[in-house]
Design a protein around this motif. Structure first.
Motif, short mmCIF file in Angstrom:
data_model
loop_
_atom_site.label_atom_id
_atom_site.label_comp_id
_atom_site.label_asym_id
_atom_site.label_seq_id
_atom_site.Cartn_x
_atom_site.Cartn_y
_atom_site.Cartn_z
N LEU A 145 0.81 -1.22 0.00
CA LEU A 145 0.00 0.00 0.00
C LEU A 145 0.84 1.27 0.00
O LEU A 145 0.32 2.37 0.08
N GLY A 146 2.17 1.10 -0.06
CA GLY A 146 3.03 2.27 -0.18
C GLY A 146 3.47 2.87 1.14
O GLY A 146 3.92 4.01 1.18
N TYR A 147 3.36 2.12 2.23
CA TYR A 147 3.76 2.63 3.53
C TYR A 147 5.24 2.33 3.80
O TYR A 147 5.78 1.32 3.34
N THR A 148 5.87 3.21 4.56
CA THR A 148 7.18 2.95 5.13
C THR A 148 7.11 3.29 6.61
O THR A 148 6.26 4.07 7.04
N LYS A 149 8.02 2.71 7.38
CA LYS A 149 8.00 2.94 8.82
C LYS A 149 8.99 4.02 9.18
O LYS A 149 10.19 3.91 8.89
N ARG A 150 8.51 5.08 9.80
CA ARG A 150 9.35 6.21 10.23
C ARG A 150 9.10 6.47 11.70
O ARG A 150 7.96 6.73 12.09
N ASN A 151 10.17 6.37 12.48
CA ASN A 151 10.07 6.61 13.93
C ASN A 151 8.99 5.75 14.57
O ASN A 151 8.22 6.19 15.43
N GLY A 152 8.91 4.49 14.11
CA GLY A 152 7.96 3.55 14.69
C GLY A 152 6.54 3.70 14.20
O GLY A 152 5.64 3.03 14.70
N GLU A 153 6.31 4.54 13.19
CA GLU A 153 4.95 4.78 12.70
C GLU A 153 4.88 4.53 11.20
O GLU A 153 5.77 4.96 10.45
N TRP A 154 3.83 3.81 10.76
CA TRP A 154 3.64 3.57 9.34
C TRP A 154 3.12 4.84 8.67
O TRP A 154 2.15 5.43 9.13
N MET A 155 3.76 5.23 7.58
CA MET A 155 3.37 6.46 6.89
C MET A 155 3.42 6.23 5.38
O MET A 155 4.27 5.50 4.87
N THR A 156 2.47 6.84 4.67
CA THR A 156 2.50 6.81 3.22
C THR A 156 3.58 7.78 2.73
O THR A 156 4.06 8.63 3.48
#
Length: 444
Positions: A145-156
């Motif tokens: 779905l195009g998410y990456t994990k940044r600082n422990g949070e999934w973000m588009t």
């Protein structure tokens, strides 16, 4: 010899016929392998029947017969049919399967793999969205779905770029300043240039000593309602040293319609040294639809100056848009670097045998120098010169972690929750609200 030739001819004739048959079969196979289509009958009562519409020998069209995906046939009276359309068979099969599968991670993943093999990308993403509703931390579905994990949070990717101060414009990411330039055509640029000349002249008038010119200049500013004037106003009045001129900028921007005044108003809220100016600008900004100003304040949350971070929090609190909650959570505490002058504690001073004080050029008194040479001071001596030597200073970088009260207050007002500066608790709560609402973005 003739018999041999006859056998050879027979061989090549048979071989040639085999090749012809082979290619005919390939051609038929290719025709059969073309994307299979299916028909859909939409009933007036809202129902749907999927399958292959069969041709009838009867000239009457009062009844249509469709062979369903399961192999059965259904006759439907034409008066009950809303319309008939044709779609790829794979989509019909997908819709049938999606209604029958169990609501489990494994089942949705299996159907997603089937979609991948059948080139149904949008439907695959739909199944991956179902997966992360059941398992929000499923890495494969998040990646699809195009998410990456940044600082422990999934973000588009859009969220990541927005957090970095970029906006999507015609398929690429640009800064807010670049976006403003891209959206201007040559006519807009020419109109803005004309306003620069006018604003410069009127600013000279209201700053001069001629009372009539002051009044005329002020009246001209009060009559401005053209959005093309905003760039000139912000550039020439926004950083003016006199507070009265910056106040005039706010009142002038207040009477100009559209989104163009949002940038200079936001800049005043974030950077003006006078609290009254900042508050007035914020009041004017929030009287209109300030959605387009959110990006400016999110940039402010990442500013090197903690003062700007706090003011950005106040701006977002006033706008009150719930979509900025993740950005505010990230800015609850921010680390900033300061350059300060401190005494150079690495320098050490000692008494030298030549009577000087640590290389500073201070000469010891004669009696003290004689006592040192005679060994009367085995443990050393402290000498306080009549004039204290200048302390050597150096510049150092000091990092400090700030708890941003304005950001916390913004979070409390927007969410009606309070977890203090505990970023982890805020993120857990925010994730729970997203799961409850079932809002899961599906990338197209």
């Amino acid at each position: 010899m003739r018999t041999h030739i006859t056998n050879a001819e027979q061989f090549w004739k048979t071989y040639f016929n085999s090749i012809v048959v082979f290619y005919i079969l390939i051609g038929l196979t290719a025709l059969n392998c073309s994307p299979a289509q299916a028909d859909l009958i939409k009933l007036k009562n809202g129902g749907e029947i999927r399958g292959k519409l069969l041709r009838t020998t009867s000239s009457s069209v009062e009844t249509r017969v469709i062979q369903t995906l399961s192999g059965g046939s259904i006759a439907v009276n034409s008066q009950h049919i809303e319309f008939i359309t044709n779609r790829p068979l794979s989509i019909e099969k997908y819709e049938s399967r999606s209604k029958e599968i169990e609501d489990t991670v494994e089942a949705h993943l299996k159907l997603a793999d089937w979609c991948l093999k059948n080139h149904l990308n949008a439907q695959r993403l739909e199944q991956m969205a179902n997966v992360i509703q059941l398992d929000p931390d499923h890495s494969k579905a998040r990646a699809a779905l195009g998410y990456t994990k940044r600082n422990g949070e999934w973000m588009t990717r859009d969220e990541v770029m927005r957090n970095n101060g970029y906006i999507k414009y015609k398929g690429r990411y640009v800064s807010s300043a670049e976006l403003e330039l891209l959206e201007k055509n040559q006519a807009d640029l020419e109109a803005e240039r004309k306003w620069i000349k006018k604003v410069k002249l009127w600013l000279i008038w209201i700053s001069g000593n001629d009372l009539l010119q002051q009044q005329e200049g002020l009246q001209n500013f009060q009559a401005i309602n053209d959005p093309h004037a905003v760039a000139a106003l912000g550039r020439l009045l926004g950083k003016h040293k006199h507070m009265a001129i910056r106040s005039l900028l706010i009142s002038t921007l207040d009477q100009i319609p559209g989104d163009k005044p949002l940038r200079p108003l936001s800049e005043l809220v974030l950077t003006d040294p006078v609290k009254t100016i900042r508050q007035t600008a914020l009041d004017v900004l929030t009287k209109r639809n300030a959605t387009q100003a959110i990006a400016f304040f999110i940039e402010g949350l990442k500013n090197k100056s903690n003062v700007i971070v706090q003011r950005a929090g106040q701006g977002l609190e006033a706008i009150g848009d719930r979509t900025v909650v993740p950005d505010l959570i990230s800015a609850l505490t921010t680390r900033h670097t300061y350059r300060v002058r401190v005494p150079d504690t690495t320098s050490t001073y000692s008494y030298n045998t030549n009577g000087t004080f640590g290389g500073s050029g201070v000469v010891l008194p004669p009696n003290i120098e004689a006592g040192l040479l005679a060994g009367r001071y085995p443990n050393g001596v402290i000498v306080l010169p009549s004039q204290q030597p200048k302390v050597q200073m150096r510049t150092v970088s000091v990092k400090h972690l700030h708890q941003n009260e304005a950001v916390l207050l913004a979070l409390q007002k927007i969410t009606q929750q309070n977890f203090g500066y505990n970023e982890r608790l805020w993120r857990l709560w925010w994730a729970s609200t997203q799961n409850q609402t079932g809002v899961v973005p599906v990338l197209q």
